[in-house]
Design a protein around this motif. Structure first.
Motif, PDB file in Angstrom:
ATOM      1  N   UNK A 219      -9.025   1.092  -9.995  1.00  0.00           N
ATOM      2  CA  UNK A 219     -10.214   0.271  -9.740  1.00  0.00           C
ATOM      3  C   UNK A 219     -11.453   1.106  -9.431  1.00  0.00           C
ATOM      4  N   UNK A 220     -12.565   0.444  -9.294  1.00  0.00           N
ATOM      5  CA  UNK A 220     -13.795   1.074  -8.812  1.00  0.00           C
ATOM      6  C   UNK A 220     -13.927   0.760  -7.329  1.00  0.00           C
ATOM      7  N   UNK A 221     -14.437   1.691  -6.540  1.00  0.00           N
ATOM      8  CA  UNK A 221     -14.553   1.480  -5.094  1.00  0.00           C
ATOM      9  C   UNK A 221     -15.540   2.483  -4.502  1.00  0.00           C
ATOM     10  N   UNK A 222     -16.092   2.209  -3.314  1.00  0.00           N
ATOM     11  CA  UNK A 222     -17.028   3.141  -2.666  1.00  0.00           C
ATOM     12  C   UNK A 222     -16.308   4.366  -2.116  1.00  0.00           C
ATOM     13  N   UNK A 223     -17.042   5.437  -1.889  1.00  0.00           N
ATOM     14  CA  UNK A 223     -16.460   6.691  -1.420  1.00  0.00           C
ATOM     15  C   UNK A 223     -15.966   6.625   0.026  1.00  0.00           C
ATOM     16  N   UNK A 224     -16.345   5.589   0.773  1.00  0.00           N
ATOM     17  CA  UNK A 224     -16.021   5.527   2.200  1.00  0.00           C
ATOM     18  C   UNK A 224     -14.646   4.918   2.489  1.00  0.00           C
TER      19      UNK A 224
ATOM     20  N   UNK B 248       0.803  -1.219   0.000  1.00  0.00           N
ATOM     21  CA  UNK B 248       0.000   0.000   0.000  1.00  0.00           C
ATOM     22  C   UNK B 248       0.832   1.263   0.000  1.00  0.00           C
ATOM     23  N   UNK B 249       0.244   2.322  -0.568  1.00  0.00           N
ATOM     24  CA  UNK B 249       0.930   3.615  -0.680  1.00  0.00           C
ATOM     25  C   UNK B 249       0.242   4.661   0.188  1.00  0.00           C
ATOM     26  N   UNK B 250       0.991   5.679   0.534  1.00  0.00           N
ATOM     27  CA  UNK B 250       0.444   6.842   1.233  1.00  0.00           C
ATOM     28  C   UNK B 250      -0.025   7.857   0.199  1.00  0.00           C
ATOM     29  N   UNK B 251      -1.147   8.523   0.480  1.00  0.00           N
ATOM     30  CA  UNK B 251      -1.744   9.435  -0.489  1.00  0.00           C
ATOM     31  C   UNK B 251      -0.936  10.673  -0.799  1.00  0.00           C
TER      32      UNK B 251
ATOM     33  N   UNK C 262      -9.754  -2.306   4.689  1.00  0.00           N
ATOM     34  CA  UNK C 262      -9.326  -3.699   4.849  1.00  0.00           C
ATOM     35  C   UNK C 262     -10.519  -4.648   4.736  1.00  0.00           C
ATOM     36  N   UNK C 263     -11.615  -4.293   5.378  1.00  0.00           N
ATOM     37  CA  UNK C 263     -12.816  -5.127   5.307  1.00  0.00           C
ATOM     38  C   UNK C 263     -13.333  -5.211   3.871  1.00  0.00           C
ATOM     39  N   UNK C 264     -13.294  -4.082   3.176  1.00  0.00           N
ATOM     40  CA  UNK C 264     -13.764  -4.044   1.781  1.00  0.00           C
ATOM     41  C   UNK C 264     -12.875  -4.896   0.868  1.00  0.00           C
ATOM     42  N   UNK C 265     -11.572  -4.906   1.137  1.00  0.00           N
ATOM     43  CA  UNK C 265     -10.615  -5.596   0.272  1.00  0.00           C
ATOM     44  C   UNK C 265     -10.358  -7.051   0.674  1.00  0.00           C
ATOM     45  N   UNK C 266     -10.969  -7.512   1.738  1.00  0.00           N
ATOM     46  CA  UNK C 266     -10.670  -8.842   2.287  1.00  0.00           C
ATOM     47  C   UNK C 266     -10.676  -9.965   1.257  1.00  0.00           C
ATOM     48  N   UNK C 267     -11.668 -10.056   0.366  1.00  0.00           N
ATOM     49  CA  UNK C 267     -11.649 -11.156  -0.611  1.00  0.00           C
ATOM     50  C   UNK C 267     -10.397 -11.149  -1.490  1.00  0.00           C
TER      51      UNK C 267
ATOM     52  N   UNK D 174     -10.361   4.288   1.961  1.00  0.00           N
ATOM     53  CA  UNK D 174      -9.157   5.079   1.690  1.00  0.00           C
ATOM     54  C   UNK D 174      -8.773   4.867   0.229  1.00  0.00           C
ATOM     55  N   UNK D 175      -8.870   5.913  -0.556  1.00  0.00           N
ATOM     56  CA  UNK D 175      -8.619   5.755  -1.991  1.00  0.00           C
ATOM     57  C   UNK D 175      -7.163   5.396  -2.271  1.00  0.00           C
ATOM     58  N   UNK D 176      -6.209   5.998  -1.541  1.00  0.00           N
ATOM     59  CA  UNK D 176      -4.795   5.706  -1.816  1.00  0.00           C
ATOM     60  C   UNK D 176      -4.460   4.242  -1.526  1.00  0.00           C
ATOM     61  N   UNK D 177      -4.948   3.726  -0.415  1.00  0.00           N
ATOM     62  CA  UNK D 177      -4.726   2.335  -0.042  1.00  0.00           C
ATOM     63  C   UNK D 177      -5.385   1.389  -1.052  1.00  0.00           C
ATOM     64  N   UNK D 178      -6.632   1.681  -1.396  1.00  0.00           N
ATOM     65  CA  UNK D 178      -7.383   0.832  -2.328  1.00  0.00           C
ATOM     66  C   UNK D 178      -6.749   0.823  -3.709  1.00  0.00           C
ATOM     67  N   UNK D 179      -6.438   2.010  -4.217  1.00  0.00           N
ATOM     68  CA  UNK D 179      -5.887   2.127  -5.572  1.00  0.00           C
ATOM     69  C   UNK D 179      -4.513   1.477  -5.656  1.00  0.00           C
ATOM     70  N   UNK D 180      -3.647   1.740  -4.690  1.00  0.00           N
ATOM     71  CA  UNK D 180      -2.293   1.192  -4.753  1.00  0.00           C
ATOM     72  C   UNK D 180      -2.287  -0.325  -4.568  1.00  0.00           C
TER      73      UNK D 180
END
Length: 376
Positions: free
Chosen positions: A211-216, A197-200, A268-273, A218-224
């Protein structure tokens, strides 16, 4: 019982220090995976720089000057900014410089993740640089980002964030020391494959991997992390340099840690799978670097309770003395000052703030918007 309490305290203390001391030592045991960089893929790659802003009037002029220097060196650099409902002149300042950047105006407070998604959808560059409104990029950063993306195995990179103002308070000093350790751990992770993961503040990815993801989340963590999920390498590059001022106020930093931790654990919960499908090495790095660190406050509390219980098991008076010493230590350490005791208290407070944020996320609370720290 006495031995059990002592062992519980040692075990909890080991889990507490593991992400910061034991894990980096273990990383040295893994094979190296060098990054080539250069080649035909990076030299003329179109790049877009994006950032979101909310009430950044104190830093936006410096940011615009930084963009002007980057544009002078790279006239083809596309710069996009999203305004998340600023009310302090930030929007007007950005709109006054159309030769430097294009501004997308949000409809009220939607949050950084919402804004970044809009910017990424509009970006034309094959590589997108993500940064913050209060972060300044070194003028070599764009060239170096192009160079490292010349390696086809590299899908994204983390830059080298250098904090300014570490001498303004104990909070800032401890924050700076923590980040220097974090940078070293990321260096070691990159040497074994990918960073977790990266820092924003400063990172870049190939636009096709967004990727696509919900607004809630962390975009930097999710995207990286999507770079890793897609089978590419997320590396750390010390020659991609950015600068940011540290938060000097203890209350500002505590609130910031709670918000970031809550969003990180929700992410983390969103990315678990997808996390469960990573390689064994990456899962080891993720648990060591991220998951255990989020519960550092819990390990700290368990260690203290175990050692206090151990003292009481040996002698009632020893237990009472241990409690009194703990109260005196916390009281003295809570006073602002550049002392080792004060620094230890700052570290403990940071761990508690992170744990509190995780608890909020577990209870279903999310933080979609942000407010710049007043003491930055």
């Amino acid at each position: 019982m006495t031995i059990a309490l002592f062992c519980a305290g040692v075990f909890s203390l080991s889990l507490l220090i593991y992400p910061y001391a034991i894990y980096p030592a273990l990383l040295r045991l893994f094979p190296r995976a060098p990054v080539v960089g250069g080649g035909q893929g990076g030299a003329n790659t179109p790049i877009t720089l994006v950032f979101s802003a909310f009430n950044e009037a104190r830093s936006i002029q410096e940011k615009l000057e930084n963009i002007a220097r980057l544009k002078a060196r790279h006239p083809d650099l596309e710069v996009l900014a999203y305004d998340d409902g600023s009310s302090d002149g930030t929007l007007a300042a950005m709109q006054a410089r159309p030769e430097l950047l294009e501004v997308i105006v949000g409809e009220g407070r939607q949050g950084k993740a919402h804004g970044m998604k809009k910017l990424a959808a509009r970006a034309k560059g094959d590589i997108v640089i993500f940064t913050d409104a209060n972060v300044l990029l070194d003028e070599d950063a764009v060239d170096r980002i192009r160079f490292w993306h010349g390696d086809p195995d590299v899908g994204g990179l983390c830059g080298n964030l250098r904090y300014l103002g570490a001498d303004t308070s104990t909070t800032a000093s401890v924050g700076g020391a923590y980040w220097r350790l974090e940078e070293k751990i990321k260096d070691m992770e990159a040497q074994t494959g990918s960073v977790m993961g990266a820092d924003g503040s400063i990172f870049a990815i190939r636009r096709a991997l967004y990727p696509d993801f919900p607004d809630t989340v962390l975009d930097d963590f999710t995207v990286s992390m999507n770079v890793v999920f897609r089978g590419f390498r997320l590396i750390k590059c010390n020659d991609v340099i950015a600068y940011e001022r540290l938060v000097a106020s203890r209350s500002d930093e505590f609130s910031r840690k709670v918000r970031i931790a809550a969003r990180a654990f929700h992410t983390h919960q969103h990315l678990s799978p997808q996390l469960g499908r990573m390689s064994l090495l990456n899962r080891f790095k993720y648990v060591s670097h991220k998951l255990l660190r989020w519960f550092g406050g819990l390990f700290l509390i368990l260690a203290l309770l175990s050692f206090l219980g151990f003292c009481f098991a040996l002698s009632l008076w020893l237990g009472v003395l241990a409690v009194i010493l703990l109260i005196l230590t916390v009281t003295l350490a809570s006073r602002t000052g550049f002392t080792p005791l004060d620094s230890i208290f700052e570290i403990a407070l940071s761990m508690i703030a992170t744990l509190w944020g995780v608890i909020k996320a577990i209870r279903g609370q999310t933080f979609q918007t942000w407010v710049p720290a007043a003491s930055r």
